[in-house]
Design an enzyme around this catalytic site. Structure first.
Site, PDB file in Angstrom:
ATOM      1  N   ARG A  60     -54.137  22.201-104.981  1.00  0.00           N
ATOM      2  CA  ARG A  60     -53.008  22.810-105.607  1.00  0.00           C
ATOM      3  C   ARG A  60     -53.473  23.353-107.228  1.00  0.00           C
ATOM      4  NH1 ARG A  60     -47.741  21.882-102.892  1.00  0.00           N
ATOM      5  NH2 ARG A  60     -48.225  22.543-100.662  1.00  0.00           N
TER       6      ARG A  60
ATOM      7  N   ASP B 178     -50.300  29.896 -98.239  1.00  0.00           N
ATOM      8  CA  ASP B 178     -49.895  28.661 -97.618  1.00  0.00           C
ATOM      9  C   ASP B 178     -49.896  28.517 -96.117  1.00  0.00           C
ATOM     10  OD1 ASP B 178     -47.529  26.576 -98.767  1.00  0.00           O
ATOM     11  OD2 ASP B 178     -47.042  26.801 -96.871  1.00  0.00           O
TER      12      ASP B 178
END
Ligand code: 1CP
Length: 341
Positions: free
Chosen positions: A23, A73
């Site tokens: 992330r 994602d």
């Protein structure tokens, strides 16, 4: 010269490990928040190749990580298979649910996913052109079990209860869903590699809730299937597997699945992972993400401990899980400085 990340993945023991962060493009960075606002929302950002490439590059510019991870994602695969997907503000993802054979029958085939996913491949092509010469490009997908937990429950769940229920009540539908996701994932990752991804990573964030034979059937077998297919098509491309919170399941995971590197979370100590997991190859991990919030001397000592524990074998420095939105970018800089010192 070969990129540092590729050298570690090839099994080389390096004096300074390559470093990147799960992330690393995300809400803790003001420049990410600005680009996300420009895109409109998170999903629009994922499907906008110029802006998705921009947020992928932001942490590379700011920190000089050794690898960039494609901004996308894991839930884009269910969407490409036909699920509805949206994000509730401040709450997380929502999807239409699959509760039985009808839901499964409604899904698209693995060859019909590429129209929807074409912008992701374009993001990879832009990044392959624009990344610095010494930065490796990582593509990724969710592993079938983790992706299926969202497709069944329609959201993130603390214990993956709905997925376990379907697995136990209607094994045939559940297994068929795992197979369908695995087939789509092979095609998706193969396209990312053809577009320029040099490494791919499989995120099995909820692997830890699979126990005993279930772990073998749904965390090991589908990942092995994906890796076997990708290795046949793209023999030189290394694959990182992340069966998060697998505990003892980390032992032998690389040999069982064919993964080149196993990423470990911070519920295991780096000394344990070095002794039990790194003996069979490259390990990625595993500083607790909380240090990116708290910082200070404790961060320095914890990062040094991770480097020291894994110094005897191939290692990629990373966090044990994703950096959180409340993290301080200065702590990321301090972590990198510590690891490279
Ligand atoms: O508001 C925002 O800007 C959205 C926050 C966000 C981000 C930055 C989400 C929503 N996804 C992402 C990007 C993302 N997701 C990447 C990009 C590359 C990187 O910088 O690392 C990656 C690799 C993922 C993977 C992902 N998505 C996983 C597996 C890894 C993990 O964190 O365990 C999972 C479980 C998801 C689902 C998901 N997407 C987003 C959220 C908030 C969630 C988790 C939902 C839940 O808690 O169940």
């Amino acid at each position: 010269m070969t990129k540092l990340l590729m050298r570690a993945l090839a099994g080389e023991v390096l004096r300074v490990p390559p470093i990147w962060m799960m992330r690393q493009a995300g809400r803790y960075l003001p420049e990410y928040r600005a680009t996300r606002a420009q895109a409109g929302d998170f999903l629009k950002l994922c499907y906008n190749p110029e802006l998705a490439a921009e947020v992928t590059l932001q942490p590379i510019r700011r920190f000089g990580f050794d690898a960039a991870i494609l901004f996308a994602d894991i839930l884009l695969v269910p969407q490409a298979l036909g699920a509805d997907l949206w994000f509730e503000n401040g709450e997380g993802p929502r999807l239409s649910t699959i509760t039985g054979p009808e839901g499964l029958r409604a899904l698209k085939g693995q060859d019909d996913i590429h129209d929807r996913l074409a912008p992701i491949y374009e993001t990879v092509r832009i990044l392959a052109r624009e990344l610095p010469a010494d930065t490796a490009l990582i593509g990724f997908a969710g592993a079938p079990w983790t992706v299926a937990t969202y497709m069944i429950a329609g959201r993130g769940t603390p214990d993956q209860g709905p997925a376990h229920l379907l697995k136990n009540a209607d094994r045939e539908t559940f297994s068929a869903l795992i197979d369908r996701v695995a087939e789509a994932t092979i095609e998706y990752l193969s396209m990312q590699i053809s577009a320029g991804a040099e490494v791919v990573k499989l995120f099995d964030s909820w692997a830890g809730s699979l126990k005993g034979a279930d772990f073998d059937d749904f965390a090991v077998a589908p990942v092995k299937r994906i890796i076997t297919a990708l290795k046949a098509r793209h023999p030189g491309v290394p694959i990182i597997a992340f069966p998060r919170e697998a505990g003892a399941g980390y032992i032998g995971f690389a040999a069982k699945t064919g993964a080149d590197c196993v990423a470990v979370d911070n519920s295991v100590s780096p000394e344990w992972a070095a002794a039990e997991v790194q003996k069979s190859g490259c390990v990625q991990g595993n500083l607790a993400p909380g240090h990116m919030v708290s910082g200070g001397q404790e961060l320095v000592e914890a990062a040094q401990r991770v480097v020291r524990a894994f110094a005897g074998g191939p290692h990629i420095f990373n966090l044990g899980h994703g950096i959180t939105p409340d993290a301080d970018p200065d702590n990321v800089a301090l972590m990198i400085e510590t690891v490279r010192a």
